[in-house]
Design a protein around this motif. Structure first.
Motif, PDB file in Angstrom:
ATOM      1  N   LEU A  26       1.848  -7.080  -3.881  1.00 18.84           N
ATOM      2  CA  LEU A  26       0.313  -7.255  -3.712  1.00 18.84           C
ATOM      3  C   LEU A  26      -0.233  -6.992  -5.228  1.00 18.84           C
ATOM      4  CD1 LEU A  26      -0.893  -5.762  -0.510  1.00 18.84           C
ATOM      5  CD2 LEU A  26      -0.353  -8.050  -0.838  1.00 18.84           C
ATOM      6  N   SER A  39      -4.078  -9.283  -5.511  1.00 21.98           N
ATOM      7  CA  SER A  39      -4.471  -8.926  -4.225  1.00 21.98           C
ATOM      8  C   SER A  39      -5.804  -7.895  -4.493  1.00 21.98           C
ATOM      9  CB  SER A  39      -3.699  -8.375  -3.132  1.00 21.98           C
ATOM     10  OG  SER A  39      -4.526  -7.780  -2.074  1.00 21.98           O
ATOM     11  N   ARG A  40      -6.849  -8.061  -3.720  1.00 23.97           N
ATOM     12  CA  ARG A  40      -7.982  -7.125  -3.556  1.00 23.97           C
ATOM     13  C   ARG A  40      -7.877  -5.866  -2.775  1.00 23.97           C
ATOM     14  NH1 ARG A  40     -10.631 -11.767  -4.177  1.00 23.97           N
ATOM     15  NH2 ARG A  40     -11.492 -11.686  -2.125  1.00 23.97           N
ATOM     16  N   LEU A  41      -6.734  -5.944  -1.987  1.00 24.04           N
ATOM     17  CA  LEU A  41      -6.482  -4.721  -1.090  1.00 24.04           C
ATOM     18  C   LEU A  41      -6.644  -3.609  -1.972  1.00 24.04           C
ATOM     19  CD1 LEU A  41      -5.440  -4.548   1.924  1.00 24.04           C
ATOM     20  CD2 LEU A  41      -3.289  -4.132   0.707  1.00 24.04           C
ATOM     21  N   GLU A  42      -7.233  -2.607  -0.996  1.00 25.26           N
ATOM     22  CA  GLU A  42      -7.392  -1.254  -1.580  1.00 25.26           C
ATOM     23  C   GLU A  42      -7.111  -0.217  -0.533  1.00 25.26           C
ATOM     24  OE1 GLU A  42     -10.563   0.548  -3.439  1.00 25.26           O
ATOM     25  OE2 GLU A  42     -11.899  -0.567  -1.945  1.00 25.26           O
ATOM     26  N   SER A  96      -7.947 -11.722  -0.553  1.00 26.64           N
ATOM     27  CA  SER A  96      -9.029 -10.735   0.185  1.00 26.64           C
ATOM     28  C   SER A  96      -8.166  -9.992   1.032  1.00 26.64           C
ATOM     29  CB  SER A  96      -9.658 -11.758   1.028  1.00 26.64           C
ATOM     30  OG  SER A  96      -9.093 -12.024   2.175  1.00 26.64           O
ATOM     31  N   PRO A  97      -8.892  -8.470   0.934  1.00 29.06           N
ATOM     32  CA  PRO A  97      -8.130  -7.437   1.630  1.00 29.06           C
ATOM     33  C   PRO A  97      -7.469  -7.802   2.768  1.00 29.06           C
ATOM     34  CG  PRO A  97      -9.946  -6.541   0.631  1.00 29.06           C
ATOM     35  CD  PRO A  97     -10.160  -8.147   0.331  1.00 29.06           C
ATOM     36  N   SER A 147      -4.684 -10.388   2.705  1.00 27.15           N
ATOM     37  CA  SER A 147      -3.771  -9.599   2.130  1.00 27.15           C
ATOM     38  C   SER A 147      -2.840  -8.741   2.904  1.00 27.15           C
ATOM     39  CB  SER A 147      -3.976  -8.817   0.738  1.00 27.15           C
ATOM     40  OG  SER A 147      -4.595  -9.728  -0.204  1.00 27.15           O
ATOM     41  N   ALA A 148      -3.480  -7.913   3.619  1.00 27.00           N
ATOM     42  CA  ALA A 148      -3.044  -6.986   4.792  1.00 27.00           C
ATOM     43  C   ALA A 148      -2.109  -7.591   5.594  1.00 27.00           C
ATOM     44  CB  ALA A 148      -4.008  -5.947   5.208  1.00 27.00           C
TER      45      ALA A 148
END
Lengths: 352, 352, 352
Positions: free
Chosen positions: A29, A34-37, B200-201, B204-205
């Motif tokens: 990721l 990716s902007r996942l956090e 985008s989160p 991505s998830a």
């Protein structure tokens, strides 16, 4: 070629385990931008729950053990954990390019214990019909916590020394950073770091869990809440650590070979240390042959559970791609594959 | 009058289900001015866990399926998902007063699949003694993800176009907003939106979960953590969406009739599309009669699980009272009630 | 000396229960200066989940009860809850040094009900072969919510009056703080505080859960999510409250004797109130002897579950070491030990 295929298969199986798979997923990721956090408060909750659980489980195991019979092997286990970390420091920090924090975190993780490797060892002993003490599960926190505390203390002491040296030229007030006036000696600084480490959120949670497991009766909430959530929260932690690891992978390029060699060789050396201590306990107190094997298995293993959250929280400067990668990617497969070796040794030197 | 009573009963049962009940509960709280709130980091955690779970479940299902037999029906399922969204766009966006975002989110949700409606269909087929392929559960992610991605892409592309148009008069530098110099074509913008959507989160998830389910072995952590937490986390998400929906309910007053008609008619039209594709697969590859029925059921259903968190995170401008209300309040009951219709069609056109 | 040993043993067992053990653990951490913290968003999530669960459980219990038979005992239960809080106010606030907030929170907690003490009472009745109504579990929310709401309303009204008095000298615009012009009467302020209390996150969540339990069918999500997470989340809340309690323990030094006497005597007085109301219901509607015993047990008990999160969120100024310490440390053991007393009373006055 058979052992190589066996090792490759074990590594592949290991990579597909949630622990390493989520770590790699986090790295992918991050690599793809990716902007996942995982928000910081959630991360703190995960670490709190994981370390409470690890401590509580250890405390419950020790409380239920026969403390008298436990004493000598427990001292031996703690000794093994400390020796492994000191040896790791000697070996890893001598390599050019290995940062102090990364080296100590890796040594700490290899000193700490993998509960699942230990379980694999027990299963193999059961299969081989070799007996071992019932309290072995209660030995593991002694080796685990001794190794992690030693690694964290050494890493923070040397960071303190480095900070002191870099401040020195500007007036020699280095020890001020520890909140004391001038003139404090080496022992004082060490005590301060120890106290400061014990007050850190990670170690506080671990020790709180240990105390609750030892002194209270948290079995119900442990079984209904902390235990079932554990693997899942660990998967999330691995995701966080993977994303973080990616951004710092470049740091490791020049020293990757050091970690590969350490990851492959250390489990065998550590297993020998553990086996030696188990052998000594056998001659001193009649510790069983199976017990000596499991002491070797614990020493050979590296922590996949208690270690990563503790180190991530207590040594945030250390690079997870170094320590988690080396331990889970290489150390654990080698530790599992070496279990038959310790059984053979015990049969030769002690007799089943 | 009997079917009306049956529909009313189904709607009442549906409203009492946790999904819709928490949504309504959130709306009531917001209407009464409660100061209850779900903190943003918690909301992010919920979405992360829900989408990891949805992706992982889909990935595991696909990994365990026979990929060769799966290929043609999977393509058909993806095609159905895309067709339904394109049709929804054609129909909904033509209505005056329906906002682009709300229309696309609603079309996306009706294109996506409800696992529980699918399970109801399977139970009815079992009752009717009509056989279907074992891999049907693995078809659902293809329709689901194809529909959601299509809806999100179309919605974001048109938002981009609108933003471009509104900037134009001030110097024609519209495409600058995508971080590119002038002269980029339509394809470039589309690629950028696609890449941006994948990063985008939410997506991505979802894709991370899919990858882990396909390539790793997360079954244990899936069963012990993600699966048991799922319904509960969804109930919290519904609470958040309900509170949000209330504050925006007024926007819908003028177009409520559009959503009511769409919610009642769309499942039947979509079911026909799905059945047609299933019929084509039957003639091409011997896809079973039961399989064609379940393709119709999936197409007729609208997502109550994967859809809301994905859309809420990827299209935050869309009004949940439009899409969740229409889908869960009307679309799902109609989809469930229409299952016998597809069984009758299959018996008439294919033979049991 | 036997009863003293019995009490000491019960207190020790109570201290080892997760509820009190985590509270003490939090106090120890705070005393040692640990930097462990539970982030605010996580704390909010915990309270939300706990209160949704408490409300939902109560709602489900009431929905499943026979409402006609429930009416008189339910009114009696609510009356007992209100009387206990009014009595506690009379007794506790008269003691010099007891703060208004601490006194009302303690009275509220002693008015609220402990589900586990109630369960212990049911088990003892079963053992004694004394019958009771099946709907008793549904009585508990009436006493519980009546007591908590009364305590919170009274505490906030007096805080409002105090604020008004302190503003008075500067121009007599006290009631402005409630957002109204001059001339509002006592009733208006009370209504405003009631509305404001109902809109607070804690009470909103409790009432939302109650509504969902009563009107929807959340049994599945309740059993799979809210119920299993409950004890664990409560342990985390207790940790937070313990850390907070430590920093405020010094406030209590001068009034500790008040809380000790109240904690030991109140359960007996409250049990008598409950038994009296049960006896009245017996003569009015034929309420069973076992029902009267359980009404006494509920009144004697103090809340270990619903109370702490509600009070912590609604009366943040109150000191948890006062109310949780008194209730869980003293009130609950006494309440459990007094159960045989109510059984003996019922046998003497009603007949088994």
């Amino acid at each position: 070629m058979d052992p190589i295929i066996a090792i490759a298969t074990t590594i592949l199986t290991q990579i597909q385990q949630p622990t390493l798979a989520f770590l790699i997923g986090g790295m992918v990721l991050a690599a793809l931008g990716s902007r996942l956090e995982v928000p910081e408060p959630v991360y703190k909750l995960i670490v709190l729950l994981l370390l409470l659980k690890v401590g509580m489980g250890a405390g419950i195991a020790v409380r239920k053990a026969d403390l008298l019979a436990l004493a000598v092997p427990a001292l031996g286990a703690a000794l093994a954990g400390i020796l492994i970390v000191l040896l790791g420091r000697l070996v890893l920090l001598r390599q050019p390019g290995v940062s102090e924090m990364d080296g100590m975190a890796t040594a700490g993780l290899f000193g700490a214990v993998s509960a699942s490797t230990l379980a694999a060892g027990m299963a193999m002993l059961d299969g081989a019909g070799m007996a071992y003490e019932g309290f072995i599960g209660a030995l593991y926190p002694f080796m685990d916590i001794a190794a992690l505390l030693t690694a964290i203390l050494l890493a923070r002491m040397s960071a303190e020394r480095k900070a002191a040296r870099s401040v020195m030229p500007q007036g020699g007030v280095a020890t001020m950073t520890m909140g004391q006036g001038g003139g404090t000696g080496h022992g004082d600084i060490m005590r301060e770091i120890l106290v400061d480490t014990l007050k850190s959120p990670a170690i506080s949670a671990l020790l709180l869990g240990l105390g609750l497991g030892l002194l209270a009766r948290p079995e119900a909430v442990y079984a209904s809440f902390y235990e079932p959530l554990f693997r899942g929260l660990l998967s999330l932690l691995m995701l966080v650590m993977g994303m973080e690891a990616w951004s710092r992978l470049a740091d490791l390029r020049k020293v990757a070979h050091v970690y590969v060699i350490y990851g492959l060789a250390a489990p065998l050396v550590h297993g020998l240390i553990g086996f030696g201590i188990g052998l000594a306990a056998h001659h001193l107190t009649g510790f069983s042959a199976g017990g000596a094997v499991l002491m070797a298995v614990m020493a050979a293993s590296s922590s996949d559970i208690s270690g990563p959250p503790t180190l991530r929280a207590a040594l945030p400067e250390a690079n997870p791609s170094a320590y988690v990668g080396t331990s889970t990617g290489l150390g654990t497969p080698v530790a599992i594959l070496s279990i038959p070796l310790w059984i053979a040794l015990a049969e030769a030197l002690i007799g089943a």
